[in-house]
Motif scaffolding. Structure first.
Motif, mmCIF file in Angstrom:
data_model
loop_
_atom_site.group_PDB
_atom_site.id
_atom_site.type_symbol
_atom_site.label_atom_id
_atom_site.label_comp_id
_atom_site.label_asym_id
_atom_site.label_seq_id
_atom_site.Cartn_x
_atom_site.Cartn_y
_atom_site.Cartn_z
ATOM 1 N N GLU A 158 0.825 -1.205 0.000
ATOM 2 C CA GLU A 158 0.000 0.000 0.000
ATOM 3 C C GLU A 158 0.861 1.258 0.000
ATOM 4 O O GLU A 158 0.581 2.214 -0.738
ATOM 5 N N LEU A 159 1.906 1.260 0.819
ATOM 6 C CA LEU A 159 2.785 2.425 0.875
ATOM 7 C C LEU A 159 3.489 2.642 -0.455
ATOM 8 O O LEU A 159 3.634 3.783 -0.920
ATOM 9 N N ALA A 214 0.509 7.976 6.878
ATOM 10 C CA ALA A 214 -0.224 7.832 8.139
ATOM 11 C C ALA A 214 -0.981 6.522 8.130
ATOM 12 O O ALA A 214 -1.247 5.942 7.075
ATOM 13 N N GLN A 215 -1.333 6.081 9.328
ATOM 14 C CA GLN A 215 -2.105 4.857 9.499
ATOM 15 C C GLN A 215 -3.457 5.190 10.124
ATOM 16 O O GLN A 215 -3.547 6.004 11.037
ATOM 17 N N VAL A 216 -4.494 4.549 9.612
ATOM 18 C CA VAL A 216 -5.835 4.728 10.178
ATOM 19 C C VAL A 216 -5.898 3.957 11.492
ATOM 20 O O VAL A 216 -5.653 2.744 11.529
ATOM 21 N N VAL A 217 -6.220 4.653 12.570
ATOM 22 C CA VAL A 217 -6.241 4.033 13.894
ATOM 23 C C VAL A 217 -7.639 3.931 14.471
ATOM 24 O O VAL A 217 -7.848 3.249 15.481
ATOM 25 N N VAL A 249 -6.313 14.191 1.491
ATOM 26 C CA VAL A 249 -5.861 12.869 1.916
ATOM 27 C C VAL A 249 -6.118 11.895 0.768
ATOM 28 O O VAL A 249 -7.213 11.881 0.181
ATOM 29 N N LEU A 250 -5.124 11.078 0.434
ATOM 30 C CA LEU A 250 -5.235 10.121 -0.668
ATOM 31 C C LEU A 250 -4.568 8.823 -0.298
ATOM 32 O O LEU A 250 -3.911 8.709 0.746
ATOM 33 N N ASN A 251 -4.764 7.820 -1.150
ATOM 34 C CA ASN A 251 -3.982 6.583 -1.050
ATOM 35 C C ASN A 251 -3.566 6.176 -2.455
ATOM 36 O O ASN A 251 -3.691 6.972 -3.389
#
Length: 356
Positions: free
Chosen positions: A102-103, A120-123, A151-153
């Motif tokens: 993913e990164l 960043a990681q979704v917590v 914010v994107l991925n």
């Protein structure tokens, strides 16, 4: 033996002698005068002790097992915990590999658009009773995150930052009903506004009511003034349905977002906008259609036709055979024709001479 006065005196005397021998043995150390007697007794009674020990060992082992059962239970529990930790490590390795993929995808997207990002990681996810689609990420003001950042991925647009804390931030997802982003169509540059609809496709209102669009067309973010809250060129999704044109000023289309909002893990916050609009450069390449293979099959001749062809030669072969067998047939026919013409002429002359 009866309990008499003499027996009691004998018992006391034996006990006194035993204590005296013990005292002498302790004081004598290695040169004890009773050491020889001790060795002789060991030689005599040693085999007997071994036999008795062998007989009572199972009982002793059972007693020891009962006594040590608590310690063994603790050891088993420790081994089970260690085994669970090893399994967790193996599972975490798979998860780490997934996160690395993913990164890597996010870095490729950022490189294509020239975005400066913070990983960043979704917590956490937003409360269900809030009727909003939000997530919490593990970076905040200390990491340079500010309100209204994109914010994107690796797939495309995730949302925008709405609340910033020292070490965490809240992101409003693009499928939230309160979310709106300006969009631009690929190639045609038709502009519109996309609005979230929860788990349904995004609703995009195109500004041109006569725009020519079709399912499969793709959209990217148009961008905002000062690149906040949105930077340009981030993939949004592709059209899956188009409402009929009703002659209005606008036209509605429905877009399937590239991002899966229910399975977010690693995201990137755009902390630096690109120097220029990347346009359609960040969109993934469309798959090339597979080449069409055309096979032409020639049907074989029928069995009856094959038999007829084998028994009867064609016309050319027949003519060649006839010419080979009768080479002068044509010349004879010409001679006969010439003779007939001569006879006709002679008959005509005879009739002319006979006329008065």
């Amino acid at each position: 033996m009866r309990d008499t006065r003499e027996s009691r005196l004998l018992l006391v005397l034996l006990i006194a002698i035993a204590f005296a021998l013990i005292t002498v043995d302790i004081r004598g150390g290695q040169e004890s005068p009773v050491d020889g007697a001790r060795q002789a007794a060991a030689a005599v009674f040693g085999p007997v002790e071994n036999g008795v020990a062998a007989a009572v060992d199972p009982v002793g082992n059972a007693i020891g097992a009962v006594r040590d059962s608590g310690e063994r239970h603790t050891r088993i529990a420790a081994l089970e915990k260690e085994n669970a930790e090893l399994k967790a490590e193996l599972g975490s390795d798979d998860r780490n590999r997934s996160r690395l993929r993913e990164l890597d995808s996010i870095l490729k997207t950022a490189g294509a658009g020239q975005y400066g990002i913070k990983g960043a990681q979704v917590v956490a996810i937003g409360a269900a009773q809030g009727f909003s689609w939000t997530v919490t990420i593990d970076i905040g003001a200390r990491d340079g995150v500010k309100r209204d950042m994109t914010v994107l991925n690796g797939a495309g647009l995730v949302g925008r930052v709405t609340t910033v804390g020292p070490s965490t931030s809240t992101v409003l997802l693009a499928n939230d009903p309160d979310f709106t982003v300006g969009t631009r169509m690929e190639k045609t540059d038709e502009l519109g506004f996309a609005t979230g609809q929860g788990d349904q496709p995004l609703l995009v209102q195109l500004l041109n009511g006569k725009a020519k669009v079709k399912p499969g067309d793709r959209l990217v973010t148009f961008g905002s003034s000062g690149d906040k809250p949105f930077v340009p060129g981030v993939p949004v999704g592709e059209i899956v349905r188009v409402d009929p044109a009703g002659g209005g000023l606008t036209r509605n289309v429905y877009v399937r977002p590239y991002v899966g909002f229910t399975k977010l893990d690693i995201v990137g916050v755009v902390v630096q906008a690109p120097a220029s609009d990347p346009r359609d450069m960040v969109l993934p390449q469309k798959p090339k259609p597979a080449p069409t293979v055309t096979v032409t099959a020639t049907p074989p001749p029928a069995v009856g036709q094959q038999a007829a062809d084998g028994q009867q030669p064609n016309a050319d072969q027949q003519n060649q055979q006839d010419q080979g067998q009768k080479p002068d047939q044509g010349q004879n026919q010409q001679d006969q024709d010439q003779q007939g013409q001569n006879q006709g002429q002679n008959q005509g002359q005879d009739q002319g001479d006979a006329t008065p």
